[in-house]
Enzyme design. Structure first.
Site: not given
Ligand code: KIV
Length: 286
Positions: A87, A120, A187
């Site tokens: 991420d 995101e 989500e």
């Molecule tokens: O940070 C995370 O765990 C996520 C998932 C919920 C897809 O982005």
């Protein structure tokens, strides 16, 4: 060391074509990554959810790029086969600053030893996706409930329930696919809308709280393993109760230390009796 082929974005596209569901799980450390990889998970996400389930923050907003890289490196050391997606954390990428976005993603990939990044956001994120993909960085999109925008959204609630909101999500999904995203996390999206999106897109959708019609599913490791007990979201399923198992183990350990039954001879080391008797020397730990 024998060469083990990692899951690639092409494998994921083939899985979608074959109608084979794609399991993904988050992970934040070496030991758990090794276990997930050995279990055969095709994709591991080093999610910024680590801010909540590992670091105890109330949201993902406190997570920095350095924290993400630190955890991603650890996960990468435990993984041989799974694809590792990292991420990009809050406020480290933006369509109004593509050079910074590229620098963030470059560090996440190179220092975090990842094969792809996740960002995101809906349509406004398409220029970021385009710029990263043009630089050779595979990007997974994330729409619906986007926790990094929680203060704009106003709460952790299902997105795309009204006609207008659903249309916005459809446009976002199309824009991200067109910009080159290789997959999309959905989500907290109503199941019928997630199914429609999954049929409409050629790239795989990975759902969390988005029903069974998605091409894959993702769960947060600490929810699925029963490690995080502060709350359990409706969409999360506990496959184990590791917090309970750990509490029981810790209680047993405490009891045994107090009772003097641990360590016993099986967990201690001998030495030459003449020296032991003569000097009272410390027994070395092997
Ligand atoms: O940070 C995370 O765990 C996520 C998932 C919920 C897809 O982005």
């Amino acid at each position: 060391m024998p060469f083990v082929r990692r899951t690639t974005i092409h494998d994921l596209w083939e899985m979608k074509k074959r109608g084979e569901k794609i399991p993904m799980m988050t992970c934040y450390d070496y030991t758990s990554a090794k276990t997930l990889d050995e279990a055969g998970i095709p994709i591991i996400l080093v999610g910024d959810s680590l801010g909540m389930v590992v670091l105890g923050h109330e949201s993902t907003l406190r997570v920095t790029l350095d924290m993400m890289i630190h955890h991603s490196k650890a996960v990468s050391r435990g993984v041989k086969k799974a694809m590792l997606v990292i991420d990009l954390p809050f406020a480290t990428y933006s369509s109004s600053d593509l050079p910074t976005s590229l620098k963030t993603a470059g560090r996440a990939m190179a220092e975090g030893c990842a094969q792809a990044v996740k960002v995101e956001g809906g349509r406004r994120m398409a220029p970021v996706v385009g710029a990263l993909v043009a630089s050779g960085i595979p990007v997974m999109g994330h729409i619906g409930l986007t926790p990094q925008s929680i203060h704009m959204i106003g709460g952790y609630r299902v997105q795309g329930r009204s006609q207008e909101a659903a249309e916005r999500l459809i446009l976002a999904a199309q824009a991200l696919e067109k910009a080159g995203a290789f997959a999309l996390v959905l989500e907290l999206v109503p199941a019928p809308l997630a199914e429609k999106l999954s049929k409409m897109l050629t790239i795989p959708t990975i759902g969390i709280g988005a029903g069974p019609g998605c091409d894959g599913q993702v769960q947060v490791f600490h929810d699925a393993m029963g490690l995080f007990e502060d709350f359990l979201p409706k969409h999360a399923k506990r496959y184990a109760n590791l917090a309970g198992t750990m509490r029981d183990a810790a209680k047993k350990y405490i009891e045994e230390v107090r009772a003097g039954t641990f360590p016993d001879s099986a967990h201690s080391f001998d030495m030459d009796q003449t020296i032991a008797g003569g000097t009272g020397a410390q027994v070395p730990r092997k």
